[in-house]
Design a protein around this motif. Structure first.
Motif, PDB file in Angstrom:
ATOM      1  N   VAL A  67       0.909  -1.286   0.008  1.00  0.00           N
ATOM      2  CA  VAL A  67       0.089  -0.023   0.087  1.00  0.00           C
ATOM      3  C   VAL A  67       1.101   1.313   0.051  1.00  0.00           C
ATOM      4  O   VAL A  67       0.590   2.173  -0.681  1.00  0.00           O
ATOM      5  N   TYR A  89      -5.394   3.059   1.528  1.00  0.00           N
ATOM      6  CA  TYR A  89      -5.380   2.559   0.241  1.00  0.00           C
ATOM      7  C   TYR A  89      -6.923   3.187  -0.566  1.00  0.00           C
ATOM      8  O   TYR A  89      -6.598   3.715  -1.549  1.00  0.00           O
ATOM      9  N   THR A 147     -11.227  -2.059  -2.977  1.00  0.00           N
ATOM     10  CA  THR A 147      -9.842  -2.300  -3.231  1.00  0.00           C
ATOM     11  C   THR A 147      -9.868  -3.086  -4.488  1.00  0.00           C
ATOM     12  O   THR A 147      -9.018  -2.578  -5.617  1.00  0.00           O
TER      13      THR A 147
END
Length: 244
Positions: free
Chosen positions: A80, A139, A193
């Motif tokens: 990340v 992230y 994500t």
């Protein structure tokens, strides 16, 4: 002289080994390498301290499962951080997080079946979960907005409250709902994500997770405030009692 426990040392070397393997595969930058190595060292030191302060000589069976999950979390953290400057290795991040989340459902079962539950193990598991959510929030914040950091940061804001106020240091009653809320956060963050849903659907999912988190922590804060202020309880009881 303090006893050096082997568990945290083994975990540190395992994490460094996995970090080298994944780093070689994706080509991480120097900052990511530093982050991964620092995570391994700091985690080892904290776990040594945790075992020492609780009087344990080593890991229980469930703690080894949590240690394996922490190894993956450390590598995810490095990836990340690397994504802040380079193209993100989304496949690796999602894959490692999914395995870590699956292991999260294993360590508790192992502890119960082997009769080796401990305060250290519960805290180890909780902190691993919290840090993974914080890293995923970092992230996701890059695409969904920096407000998402509140999802991963709320646990640490709660800890800050405990350190700075006396009335928040009480013992909370167990609630299964906390596990449901934590699972919802994990699902929302890993789904965003992976990018399997449209942007607006991801934002709605994150907002739902955030709302549930606010409700859960808010209820705990209110309970601790009432429990830490006997005068408040007396006033409430006084209003409920019939007057003569």
């Amino acid at each position: 002289m303090r006893l050096v426990r082997s568990g945290p040392l083994v975990g540190m070397f395992a994490q460094l080994t996995v970090l080298v393997a994944v780093g070689a595969a994706v080509g991480m930058g120097a900052v990511a390498w530093f982050t991964g190595v620092a995570f391994a060292l700091v985690t080892m030191i904290l776990l040594q301290h945790g075992l020492s302060s609780t009087g344990l000589n080593g890991y229980g069976p469930a703690d080894w499962v949590t240690a394996a999950r922490t190894t993956l979390i450390g590598v995810v953290t490095a990836l990340v951080v690397d994504s802040l400057a380079h193209a993100p290795a989304v496949g690796w991040i999602v894959g490692l997080v999914v395995v870590a989340l699956l292991l999260d459902g294993v360590d508790g079962q192992v502890a119960r079946r082997t009769g080796t539950s401990s305060a250290f193990g519960a805290r180890f598991d909780m902190e691993a979960d919290s840090f993974l959510l914080l890293v995923l929030s970092l992230y996701v914040a890059g695409s969904a907005g920096w407000w998402v950091l509140a999802i991963g940061g709320m646990r640490y804001a709660f800890l800050l409250g405990i350190w700075t106020t006396g009335w928040m240091r009480g013992t909370l009653p167990p609630r299964y709902w906390r596990k449901v809320v934590a699972a919802t956060q994990g699902i929302a963050l890993i789904t965003t994500t992976a990018g399997v849903l449209p942007f607006r659907a991801n934002v709605v999912l994150l907002l739902v997770a955030f709302a549930l988190l606010v409700e859960s922590f808010g209820r705990d804060v209110v309970w601790l405030w009432r429990d830490g202020h006997p005068a408040t309880r007396t006033q409430v009881i006084g209003r409920l009692l019939p007057r003569e």
